[in-house]
Design a protein around this motif. Sequence first.
Motif, short mmCIF file in Angstrom:
data_model
loop_
_atom_site.label_atom_id
_atom_site.label_comp_id
_atom_site.label_asym_id
_atom_site.label_seq_id
_atom_site.Cartn_x
_atom_site.Cartn_y
_atom_site.Cartn_z
N HIS A 93 0.84 -1.20 0.00
CA HIS A 93 0.00 0.00 0.00
C HIS A 93 0.87 1.25 0.00
O HIS A 93 0.54 2.25 -0.61
CB HIS A 93 -0.91 0.02 1.24
CG HIS A 93 -1.96 -1.04 1.23
ND1 HIS A 93 -1.72 -2.32 1.67
CD2 HIS A 93 -3.25 -1.01 0.83
CE1 HIS A 93 -2.81 -3.03 1.55
NE2 HIS A 93 -3.77 -2.27 1.05
N ILE A 115 -9.45 1.82 -3.96
CA ILE A 115 -9.38 0.65 -3.08
C ILE A 115 -10.74 -0.02 -3.15
O ILE A 115 -11.75 0.59 -2.82
CB ILE A 115 -9.03 1.05 -1.63
CG1 ILE A 115 -7.66 1.74 -1.62
CG2 ILE A 115 -9.06 -0.15 -0.72
CD1 ILE A 115 -7.26 2.30 -0.28
N GLY A 126 -6.50 -0.89 4.43
CA GLY A 126 -5.69 -0.45 3.29
C GLY A 126 -5.73 1.05 3.13
O GLY A 126 -4.70 1.70 2.89
#
Length: 138
Positions: A93, A115, A126
Amino acid sequence: FQVPVTSLAPVEDGWLKPVKDLLEMTTLHDSLLLEHIRRSYWDDVVNMTIGPILLALNPFNYNLPLYCESRMPLYMEEREDSLDAGSKLPKHHWSVAHEAYWRMRTSNQPQSVLISGESGAGKTEGAKIVLKYLARAS
């Protein structure tokens, strides 16, 4: 429940060989793709790429060495050098956030990070990882 042998897809030597990028698979078939992902997950490899796309599986354990906060500066130290040459660090990420941040800074163009995933897939975690990187980088 039984499946007739004639319905099974053949598997040849080398098809299940680990690959760095899922686009490098010699044969693309949904069951082979899922098997690559399954094997990676059980080896605690939860981030992999499909070309420029990060495929991140929810590890349900953010204590993996890959997620240690102390590793984030390694991504930051690459600065804009990794944009064209590519990063030497594992896809993460942080690398997605790093690329968006430096493309915005060098091209003066807005960037976005998408995402997506099912419920429980780790989208919120995330997003937090990406935002933490962007906050620290700016």
